[in-house]
Motif scaffolding. Sequence first.
Motif, PDB file in Angstrom:
ATOM      1  N   MET A  28     -36.837  37.796  -8.638  1.00  0.00           N
ATOM      2  CA  MET A  28     -35.949  37.062  -7.752  1.00  0.00           C
ATOM      3  C   MET A  28     -35.146  38.080  -6.947  1.00  0.00           C
ATOM      4  O   MET A  28     -34.672  39.076  -7.494  1.00  0.00           O
ATOM      5  N   ILE A  29     -35.017  37.841  -5.652  1.00  0.00           N
ATOM      6  CA  ILE A  29     -34.156  38.698  -4.846  1.00  0.00           C
ATOM      7  C   ILE A  29     -33.163  37.838  -4.052  1.00  0.00           C
ATOM      8  O   ILE A  29     -33.466  36.703  -3.684  1.00  0.00           O
ATOM      9  N   ASN A  30     -31.980  38.411  -3.876  1.00  0.00           N
ATOM     10  CA  ASN A  30     -30.929  37.756  -3.099  1.00  0.00           C
ATOM     11  C   ASN A  30     -31.004  38.296  -1.673  1.00  0.00           C
ATOM     12  O   ASN A  30     -30.675  39.450  -1.436  1.00  0.00           O
ATOM     13  N   VAL A  31     -31.458  37.455  -0.744  1.00  0.00           N
ATOM     14  CA  VAL A  31     -31.611  37.915   0.649  1.00  0.00           C
ATOM     15  C   VAL A  31     -30.520  37.337   1.559  1.00  0.00           C
ATOM     16  O   VAL A  31     -30.650  37.346   2.782  1.00  0.00           O
ATOM     17  N   SER A  32     -29.434  36.866   0.940  1.00  0.00           N
ATOM     18  CA  SER A  32     -28.378  36.182   1.710  1.00  0.00           C
ATOM     19  C   SER A  32     -27.868  37.021   2.883  1.00  0.00           C
ATOM     20  O   SER A  32     -27.562  36.481   3.950  1.00  0.00           O
ATOM     21  N   ASP A  33     -27.757  38.339   2.689  1.00  0.00           N
ATOM     22  CA  ASP A  33     -27.206  39.187   3.750  1.00  0.00           C
ATOM     23  C   ASP A  33     -28.221  39.498   4.842  1.00  0.00           C
ATOM     24  O   ASP A  33     -27.853  39.935   5.928  1.00  0.00           O
ATOM     25  N   GLU A  34     -29.475  39.270   4.553  1.00  0.00           N
ATOM     26  CA  GLU A  34     -30.509  39.589   5.558  1.00  0.00           C
ATOM     27  C   GLU A  34     -30.932  38.380   6.369  1.00  0.00           C
ATOM     28  O   GLU A  34     -31.715  38.486   7.306  1.00  0.00           O
ATOM     29  N   VAL A  35     -30.428  37.192   5.970  1.00  0.00           N
ATOM     30  CA  VAL A  35     -30.898  35.952   6.581  1.00  0.00           C
ATOM     31  C   VAL A  35     -29.763  35.233   7.295  1.00  0.00           C
ATOM     32  O   VAL A  35     -28.700  35.002   6.719  1.00  0.00           O
ATOM     33  N   GLY A  36     -30.001  34.896   8.570  1.00  0.00           N
ATOM     34  CA  GLY A  36     -29.106  34.000   9.288  1.00  0.00           C
ATOM     35  C   GLY A  36     -29.669  32.591   9.186  1.00  0.00           C
ATOM     36  O   GLY A  36     -30.886  32.408   9.077  1.00  0.00           O
ATOM     37  N   LEU A  37     -28.785  31.595   9.199  1.00  0.00           N
ATOM     38  CA  LEU A  37     -29.245  30.202   9.086  1.00  0.00           C
ATOM     39  C   LEU A  37     -28.495  29.353  10.111  1.00  0.00           C
ATOM     40  O   LEU A  37     -27.259  29.350  10.149  1.00  0.00           O
ATOM     41  N   LEU A  38     -29.262  28.677  10.961  1.00  0.00           N
ATOM     42  CA  LEU A  38     -28.678  27.811  11.987  1.00  0.00           C
ATOM     43  C   LEU A  38     -29.160  26.390  11.752  1.00  0.00           C
ATOM     44  O   LEU A  38     -30.344  26.166  11.495  1.00  0.00           O
ATOM     45  N   ALA A  39     -28.248  25.429  11.837  1.00  0.00           N
ATOM     46  CA  ALA A  39     -28.625  24.023  11.663  1.00  0.00           C
ATOM     47  C   ALA A  39     -28.584  23.342  13.025  1.00  0.00           C
ATOM     48  O   ALA A  39     -27.530  23.276  13.662  1.00  0.00           O
ATOM     49  N   LEU A  40     -29.745  22.877  13.458  1.00  0.00           N
ATOM     50  CA  LEU A  40     -29.883  22.166  14.733  1.00  0.00           C
ATOM     51  C   LEU A  40     -30.051  20.693  14.372  1.00  0.00           C
ATOM     52  O   LEU A  40     -31.049  20.326  13.740  1.00  0.00           O
ATOM     53  N   GLN A  41     -29.066  19.854  14.738  1.00  0.00           N
ATOM     54  CA  GLN A  41     -29.028  18.500  14.198  1.00  0.00           C
ATOM     55  C   GLN A  41     -28.770  17.465  15.294  1.00  0.00           C
ATOM     56  O   GLN A  41     -27.944  17.693  16.179  1.00  0.00           O
ATOM     57  N   GLY A  42     -29.452  16.344  15.177  1.00  0.00           N
ATOM     58  CA  GLY A  42     -29.224  15.266  16.134  1.00  0.00           C
ATOM     59  C   GLY A  42     -30.528  14.712  16.667  1.00  0.00           C
ATOM     60  O   GLY A  42     -31.584  15.319  16.491  1.00  0.00           O
ATOM     61  N   PRO A  43     -30.457  13.552  17.351  1.00  0.00           N
ATOM     62  CA  PRO A  43     -31.678  12.909  17.842  1.00  0.00           C
ATOM     63  C   PRO A  43     -32.516  13.788  18.768  1.00  0.00           C
ATOM     64  O   PRO A  43     -33.721  13.605  18.843  1.00  0.00           O
ATOM     65  N   HIS A  44     -31.907  14.757  19.462  1.00  0.00           N
ATOM     66  CA  HIS A  44     -32.692  15.630  20.335  1.00  0.00           C
ATOM     67  C   HIS A  44     -33.022  16.977  19.703  1.00  0.00           C
ATOM     68  O   HIS A  44     -33.564  17.860  20.382  1.00  0.00           O
TER      69      HIS A  44
END
Lengths: 367, 133
Positions: A140-156
């Motif tokens: 198991m590796i913790n990649v939290s610092d290497e990963v960006g996460l964007l949430a694109l939400q909505g009908p479009h």
Amino acid sequence: MTTMQLKETPLASWHRENGGRMVDFAGWNMPVQYKSIVAEHMAVRTKVGLFDVSHMGEFIVTGAGAHQFVQFMIANDLDKLTGPNMALYTQFVMPDGGTVDDLIVYRRQEDYLLVVNASNIDKDWAWLKKHIDSFQDVDMINVSDEVGLLALQGPHAKDVLSALIGRSLDDMKAFTYGSGTASGIEIGFGRTGYTGEDGFEIFVKTAETEKLWKLLLQAGAQYDIEPCGLGARDTLRLEAGLPLYGHELSEEISPLEAGIGWSVKLGKSDFSGKEALMRQKENGFKKQIICIKAEGKALPRQDYAVYAGQEKIGIVTSGSQGIFVGYPIAFAMVPAAYAKVGQALSIEIRGSQVPVTVVKRPFYQRP
Amino acid sequence: MGSSDKVLSYPAELKYVKTHEYVRVEGNDATIGVTAFAADQLGDVTYVELPKVGQTFKRDEKFGVIESVKSVSDLYMPCSGKITAINEKLASEPEIVNSDCYGEGWMIKVALDNPSELSDALTADGYKDFVVD
């Protein structure tokens, strides 16, 4: 100003330069809003919004024993992911039934990706580490610092991401995972979210997070995309009836008590917390998270007391204006005897008893 | 904690107090509301709880509550007096506090007990310095 060094996502400068009102969220310097929580909430319900959730944690589990390990650690059934590129919502549960964290597990081609709450990254890591040695052939590796996460939400959301990666996403089902290239940037994305709308959570390398953010805003301009802060994220998830760790789920609140028993599979093989959850299911649980609709305009807020007649029976765990539904809403923890839909209760707001009713979850369901 | 992206205005003809209310004095009458700084910090206002016409308050007494999606705050009297009017429009359109706090979004009108009480209130510049620090 706090003296503690706050952690920052790759977008912190962008947020500050673009009107983001920065607050300390679980040790992270994050935007609570840009324009207004109401405007951002409505953008996600009616158009499309973009959230920086790079503070969230990501662990990657690999090896021949990965399936067995993850299956033991979660309360949902990993076997529901019958092939790669599928995802499920679940929890880590303690032997006494309390919840360590809630998370999404993605089964990918070569590994499992676990996405956990920012506030629980260290705790979850320690919890998993404590158990991993009992399993063979698993890393198991913790990649939290290497990963960006964007949430694109909505009908479009679908239209925006589809335009950016140059292919249709019409056939991509909810809770599946895919990958693609956006102007040369490699991305992975789940059709998942925390708002009650259709949408995607998009994984990208830390160094390319800001570039992807800007590309998404450009591609979304024709749909009036809004950058959204954690304020709207909270009001959206509340309206959608989704629990927030530390409020409706905690080490003192089991997933069954939180009202998300649909994600607990007691019929599967042994897993951490199974016995306690089975006992809770068989004997019934004493307390339960309920959904409340309040009368009037004053808002029920966290820790306000809930009454049945003269008797104080519980507390509000999260509360706000239901911005889209148009009335004050809340989650509250009460004895199970008061949890029936239609039950009349009251909440003490600044010394007055405000009448409230237990209603069905969720407050909002997308059309 | 000033907001860097928006220019908030503080009209020179008003007086201000550190609890973020403004006072517009006209003879022995005053119109009271919250400042642009307060409205901006609160964000989307959802509810304003106001007193009844005829009630009297001393300076610094709580006269109401303002609630936004984000938080809830008490409203304090910048001066002693008797309530002569409340802004009824706030019941159905609380968001006018955000859009026009010094105009349409006023809260109460007061017959002043003692206009000299306001001699130590802040000027627009004094208040601006106070909220910028």
